[in-house]
Design a protein around this motif. Sequence first.
Motif, short mmCIF file in Angstrom:
data_model
loop_
_atom_site.label_atom_id
_atom_site.label_comp_id
_atom_site.label_asym_id
_atom_site.label_seq_id
_atom_site.Cartn_x
_atom_site.Cartn_y
_atom_site.Cartn_z
N VAL A 1 -3.10 -3.58 -8.67
CA VAL A 1 -4.09 -3.50 -9.74
C VAL A 1 -4.76 -4.86 -9.92
N GLN A 2 -6.09 -4.84 -9.98
CA GLN A 2 -6.84 -6.06 -10.27
C GLN A 2 -7.57 -5.87 -11.59
N LEU A 3 -7.54 -6.90 -12.43
CA LEU A 3 -8.17 -6.85 -13.74
C LEU A 3 -9.19 -7.97 -13.85
N GLN A 4 -10.38 -7.63 -14.32
CA GLN A 4 -11.46 -8.60 -14.46
C GLN A 4 -11.97 -8.56 -15.89
N ALA B 1 -10.78 -2.54 -14.44
CA ALA B 1 -9.55 -2.43 -13.66
C ALA B 1 -9.76 -1.62 -12.41
N SER B 2 -9.07 -2.01 -11.37
CA SER B 2 -9.06 -1.23 -10.13
C SER B 2 -7.68 -0.65 -9.95
N GLY B 3 -7.58 0.50 -9.31
CA GLY B 3 -6.28 1.08 -9.05
C GLY B 3 -5.91 2.20 -10.01
N ARG B 4 -5.05 3.09 -9.56
CA ARG B 4 -4.66 4.26 -10.35
C ARG B 4 -3.81 3.89 -11.54
N MET B 5 -3.17 2.74 -11.49
CA MET B 5 -2.21 2.38 -12.54
C MET B 5 -2.89 2.32 -13.90
N PHE B 6 -4.16 1.95 -13.94
CA PHE B 6 -4.84 1.79 -15.21
C PHE B 6 -4.74 3.06 -16.05
N THR C 1 -11.88 1.04 -17.74
CA THR C 1 -12.28 -0.14 -18.51
C THR C 1 -11.57 -0.18 -19.86
N LEU C 2 -11.12 -1.36 -20.20
CA LEU C 2 -10.49 -1.65 -21.48
C LEU C 2 -11.46 -2.50 -22.30
N VAL D 1 2.68 -6.23 -16.38
CA VAL D 1 2.94 -6.67 -15.00
C VAL D 1 1.72 -7.22 -14.28
N TYR D 2 0.54 -6.85 -14.74
CA TYR D 2 -0.69 -7.37 -14.12
C TYR D 2 -1.55 -8.01 -15.20
N TRP D 3 -2.15 -9.14 -14.82
CA TRP D 3 -2.94 -9.91 -15.78
C TRP D 3 -4.30 -10.24 -15.18
N GLY D 4 -5.32 -10.20 -16.05
CA GLY D 4 -6.64 -10.65 -15.64
C GLY D 4 -6.72 -12.17 -15.69
N GLN D 5 -7.86 -12.69 -15.32
CA GLN D 5 -8.03 -14.14 -15.20
C GLN D 5 -8.35 -14.81 -16.53
#
Length: 123
Positions: A1-4, A23-28, A77-78, A111-115
């Motif tokens: 997962v990538q978060l921007q 977000a990219s990926g199904r996890m979102f 999108t969040l 577990v995943y963090w944006g920049q």
Amino acid sequence: VQLQASGGGLVQAGGSLRLSCAASGRMFRNNAMGWFRQAPGKEREFVATISWNGARTYSAESVKGRFTISRDNAKNTLYLQMNSLKPEDTAVYYCAAGRRAASSTDKEEYVYWGQGTQVTVSS
């Protein structure tokens, strides 16, 4: 997962900003999401969280009534709508994807963090 994360900027006290996190990926779509922030010299702190389907949200006391977290799973999108901003809201804001469907205030559950995106509120 990538978060921007995006949408940060400089605003006067009392103003508003809307942060977005793409977000990219199904996890979102299956997992809780959260917003955290970190001011200079301080630890990263919880701001708001939302469950996988948006049914449950929870915000820190310091932002209740001013910030609203939401999500659009169709757009992956969040969002964080921030109103009545105060100088003490100045920080780098991070979006994060949780390891479970249920929302959590504990950053260890993410577990995943944006920049991060900088929010600066002038007095």
